[in-house]
Design a protein around this motif. Sequence first.
Motif, mmCIF file in Angstrom:
data_model
loop_
_atom_site.group_PDB
_atom_site.id
_atom_site.type_symbol
_atom_site.label_atom_id
_atom_site.label_comp_id
_atom_site.label_asym_id
_atom_site.label_seq_id
_atom_site.Cartn_x
_atom_site.Cartn_y
_atom_site.Cartn_z
ATOM 1 N N ARG A 40 0.824 -1.208 0.000
ATOM 2 C CA ARG A 40 0.000 0.000 0.000
ATOM 3 C C ARG A 40 0.857 1.257 0.000
ATOM 4 O O ARG A 40 1.958 1.280 0.546
ATOM 5 C CB ARG A 40 -0.908 0.014 1.229
ATOM 6 C CG ARG A 40 -2.321 -0.516 1.051
ATOM 7 C CD ARG A 40 -2.470 -1.716 0.201
ATOM 8 N NE ARG A 40 -3.871 -2.084 -0.018
ATOM 9 C CZ ARG A 40 -4.276 -3.053 -0.810
ATOM 10 N NH1 ARG A 40 -3.406 -3.778 -1.468
ATOM 11 N NH2 ARG A 40 -5.564 -3.313 -0.969
ATOM 12 N N LEU A 41 0.333 2.311 -0.610
ATOM 13 C CA LEU A 41 1.008 3.599 -0.624
ATOM 14 C C LEU A 41 0.603 4.375 0.620
ATOM 15 O O LEU A 41 -0.594 4.576 0.862
ATOM 16 C CB LEU A 41 0.618 4.379 -1.876
ATOM 17 C CG LEU A 41 1.468 5.593 -2.244
ATOM 18 C CD1 LEU A 41 2.889 5.165 -2.597
ATOM 19 C CD2 LEU A 41 0.839 6.341 -3.428
ATOM 20 N N PRO A 42 1.558 4.794 1.439
ATOM 21 C CA PRO A 42 1.209 5.505 2.675
ATOM 22 C C PRO A 42 0.450 6.805 2.397
ATOM 23 O O PRO A 42 0.670 7.468 1.380
ATOM 24 C CB PRO A 42 2.571 5.812 3.309
ATOM 25 C CG PRO A 42 3.524 4.849 2.681
ATOM 26 C CD PRO A 42 3.016 4.625 1.292
ATOM 27 N N TRP A 94 -11.114 6.462 -1.066
ATOM 28 C CA TRP A 94 -11.000 6.824 -2.485
ATOM 29 C C TRP A 94 -11.137 5.581 -3.352
ATOM 30 O O TRP A 94 -10.235 4.732 -3.396
ATOM 31 C CB TRP A 94 -9.671 7.520 -2.760
ATOM 32 C CG TRP A 94 -9.692 8.982 -2.422
ATOM 33 C CD1 TRP A 94 -10.764 9.809 -2.430
ATOM 34 C CD2 TRP A 94 -8.575 9.784 -2.039
ATOM 35 N NE1 TRP A 94 -10.402 11.093 -2.074
ATOM 36 C CE2 TRP A 94 -9.052 11.098 -1.832
ATOM 37 C CE3 TRP A 94 -7.223 9.528 -1.857
ATOM 38 C CZ2 TRP A 94 -8.229 12.140 -1.452
ATOM 39 C CZ3 TRP A 94 -6.394 10.571 -1.484
ATOM 40 C CH2 TRP A 94 -6.894 11.872 -1.285
ATOM 41 N N PRO A 95 -12.239 5.443 -4.064
ATOM 42 C CA PRO A 95 -12.483 4.208 -4.818
ATOM 43 C C PRO A 95 -11.650 4.081 -6.089
ATOM 44 O O PRO A 95 -11.588 3.000 -6.676
ATOM 45 C CB PRO A 95 -13.977 4.295 -5.156
ATOM 46 C CG PRO A 95 -14.250 5.771 -5.230
ATOM 47 C CD PRO A 95 -13.367 6.392 -4.188
ATOM 48 N N ASN A 96 -11.043 5.177 -6.528
ATOM 49 C CA ASN A 96 -10.274 5.097 -7.775
ATOM 50 C C ASN A 96 -8.765 5.015 -7.540
ATOM 51 O O ASN A 96 -7.988 5.197 -8.472
ATOM 52 C CB ASN A 96 -10.603 6.274 -8.699
ATOM 53 C CG ASN A 96 -10.197 7.624 -8.107
ATOM 54 O OD1 ASN A 96 -10.070 7.764 -6.881
ATOM 55 N ND2 ASN A 96 -9.996 8.607 -8.960
ATOM 56 N N VAL A 97 -8.344 4.718 -6.300
ATOM 57 C CA VAL A 97 -6.958 4.346 -6.030
ATOM 58 C C VAL A 97 -6.932 2.823 -5.964
ATOM 59 O O VAL A 97 -7.502 2.224 -5.055
ATOM 60 C CB VAL A 97 -6.427 4.965 -4.728
ATOM 61 C CG1 VAL A 97 -4.997 4.488 -4.444
ATOM 62 C CG2 VAL A 97 -6.456 6.481 -4.823
ATOM 63 N N LEU A 98 -6.277 2.210 -6.927
ATOM 64 C CA LEU A 98 -6.425 0.786 -7.161
ATOM 65 C C LEU A 98 -5.093 0.053 -7.014
ATOM 66 O O LEU A 98 -4.013 0.627 -7.208
ATOM 67 C CB LEU A 98 -6.981 0.563 -8.570
ATOM 68 C CG LEU A 98 -8.305 1.295 -8.826
ATOM 69 C CD1 LEU A 98 -8.505 1.543 -10.304
ATOM 70 C CD2 LEU A 98 -9.463 0.483 -8.269
ATOM 71 N N TYR A 99 -5.194 -1.224 -6.684
ATOM 72 C CA TYR A 99 -4.029 -2.098 -6.552
ATOM 73 C C TYR A 99 -4.295 -3.348 -7.384
ATOM 74 O O TYR A 99 -5.436 -3.618 -7.772
ATOM 75 C CB TYR A 99 -3.802 -2.463 -5.086
ATOM 76 C CG TYR A 99 -3.472 -1.267 -4.217
ATOM 77 C CD1 TYR A 99 -2.153 -0.907 -3.972
ATOM 78 C CD2 TYR A 99 -4.490 -0.483 -3.659
ATOM 79 C CE1 TYR A 99 -1.844 0.195 -3.175
ATOM 80 C CE2 TYR A 99 -4.191 0.628 -2.871
ATOM 81 C CZ TYR A 99 -2.865 0.949 -2.632
ATOM 82 O OH TYR A 99 -2.563 2.042 -1.858
ATOM 83 N N LEU A 145 -5.229 7.549 -16.625
ATOM 84 C CA LEU A 145 -4.725 6.663 -15.588
ATOM 85 C C LEU A 145 -3.302 7.060 -15.221
ATOM 86 O O LEU A 145 -2.437 7.182 -16.092
ATOM 87 C CB LEU A 145 -4.737 5.213 -16.069
ATOM 88 C CG LEU A 145 -4.212 4.170 -15.066
ATOM 89 C CD1 LEU A 145 -5.177 3.998 -13.908
ATOM 90 C CD2 LEU A 145 -3.968 2.830 -15.764
ATOM 91 N N VAL A 146 -3.058 7.252 -13.930
ATOM 92 C CA VAL A 146 -1.708 7.477 -13.425
ATOM 93 C C VAL A 146 -1.244 6.193 -12.752
ATOM 94 O O VAL A 146 -1.932 5.662 -11.866
ATOM 95 C CB VAL A 146 -1.664 8.655 -12.430
ATOM 96 C CG1 VAL A 146 -0.279 8.761 -11.781
ATOM 97 C CG2 VAL A 146 -1.998 9.956 -13.153
ATOM 98 N N VAL A 147 -0.105 5.686 -13.178
ATOM 99 C CA VAL A 147 0.477 4.467 -12.608
ATOM 100 C C VAL A 147 1.659 4.867 -11.737
ATOM 101 O O VAL A 147 2.613 5.479 -12.229
ATOM 102 C CB VAL A 147 0.939 3.504 -13.711
ATOM 103 C CG1 VAL A 147 1.611 2.269 -13.091
ATOM 104 C CG2 VAL A 147 -0.244 3.091 -14.586
ATOM 105 N N VAL A 148 1.597 4.535 -10.459
ATOM 106 C CA VAL A 148 2.690 4.828 -9.534
ATOM 107 C C VAL A 148 3.548 3.576 -9.424
ATOM 108 O O VAL A 148 3.131 2.567 -8.855
ATOM 109 C CB VAL A 148 2.173 5.244 -8.148
ATOM 110 C CG1 VAL A 148 3.332 5.539 -7.204
ATOM 111 C CG2 VAL A 148 1.248 6.460 -8.267
ATOM 112 N N GLY A 149 4.745 3.625 -9.990
ATOM 113 C CA GLY A 149 5.641 2.472 -9.968
ATOM 114 C C GLY A 149 5.970 1.998 -11.365
ATOM 115 O O GLY A 149 5.070 1.668 -12.137
ATOM 116 N N LEU A 166 -3.322 3.643 -10.387
ATOM 117 C CA LEU A 166 -2.911 2.267 -10.091
ATOM 118 C C LEU A 166 -1.592 2.329 -9.342
ATOM 119 O O LEU A 166 -0.606 2.890 -9.847
ATOM 120 C CB LEU A 166 -2.771 1.463 -11.385
ATOM 121 C CG LEU A 166 -2.409 -0.031 -11.315
ATOM 122 C CD1 LEU A 166 -0.928 -0.301 -11.140
ATOM 123 C CD2 LEU A 166 -3.199 -0.749 -10.219
ATOM 124 N N VAL A 167 -1.552 1.786 -8.139
ATOM 125 C CA VAL A 167 -0.336 1.758 -7.329
ATOM 126 C C VAL A 167 0.327 0.395 -7.512
ATOM 127 O O VAL A 167 -0.238 -0.628 -7.123
ATOM 128 C CB VAL A 167 -0.633 2.015 -5.840
ATOM 129 C CG1 VAL A 167 0.656 1.947 -5.019
ATOM 130 C CG2 VAL A 167 -1.305 3.371 -5.664
#
Length: 413
Positions: A117-119, A125-130, A150-154, A238-239
């Motif tokens: 999880r991202l701290p 927030w329903p649109n922060v997804l894993y 879509l923003v992809v973190v990672g 997307l994290v």
Amino acid sequence: MNPATAPLVIVGAGHAGGRAALTLREQGYDGRLLLIGDEPHAPYERPALSKGLLQGTAELASFSVCGAQQLRALGIEHLTGQPVRALDTAARRLALADGTHLAYRGLLLATGGRARRLPGVAPHWPNVLYLRTHDEALALRDHLRPGARLVVVGGGFIGLEVAASARAQGCEVTVLEAGPRLAGRVLPADLGDALLALHRAQGVDVRLNARVEAFEGGSQVEVVSLVDGSRLPCDGVLVGIGMQPAIDLAQTAGLAVGQGIRVDAFLRTSDRQVYAAGDVCEFRLHPQGPFQRQETWRNAEAQGRHAALNLLGAELPYEQVPGFWSDHYDTSLQMVGQAGDSPPSARRELGNGGLLLFFLDADQRLQGACGWGAGNSVAKDIKLCERLIGAGLPLPVDALADASVSLKTLLRN
């Protein structure tokens, strides 16, 4: 219960756990066999989650290790909704969530893990997804609509595979990688550069050395702000920053752990009646080598089967050469063995942008190889590299770099 009549138990009903259960039956074990999982689904393979399932070309049945009907036919008891809360190795029993206890004669921990999880992210927030499970993949798929931002973190494999699938669905995609190159912990710089060029050519806005400052929004995230002052409007995030191994059960029970559950050459934990396999398993490739985990399809498949054989008393050391693949658009990246942190010893250009990288030890023996090419074009070469690793032959660098020299010839010689 008499240990001799107690069941074999597998905690974790993912790929490794499912393969272990099937192997036990294939090898003739006809006693009671329990497979305990957190998800409601029968065991399945995970690679399709970021590709076929997101793109609508695959559904769960097509990448299941086995279905519920097959489990029933084999007499494998699949328990869901009853997670294991405690392990007592001295008494050889498990405590389930409802307070009942379950004895075992042998135990396999294939507990995998969950998406890291991202701290600081608001849980509402329903649109922060894993992306780790089938249900998480379905939730993500609902957000991949033409024109969606879509923003992809990672910038690891999960993030990049999702980016490719999102582009195929017509999304506008930005990938944020905190490091100086893509998949930097796993890939040599040459392949990181090739990944970067490919994704940018496909219209992905890839930003290196990019760090998230904050998420902004009301009922959902609307803007991702970066440390450099950039602000990225978005419809979804997307994290993909890695996996958190599920070691709590083992650690509380007093088993040896590190970044995973530590095992010996036979995949036994520090308790001889308990084995570990799959993503959560921390093992040595060589007796004096460092402990490592392998979060790959190949590792889950091989270790699940191997642990099952040893549960039945085979006493076989685990010697599988590691390897993985990752598909991006119409290009495949494949790796076998160990690449290490040093530059490749030899580079072979294959034409049409394809390449092979070779990593040799001080005695010129192949330790690892990476391939990059269209479709499945490098698969044959990577299989030959695996055989070269196993042969332990000293190899000439100039021949490895020369595409006119067949790897099969080097193997014969």
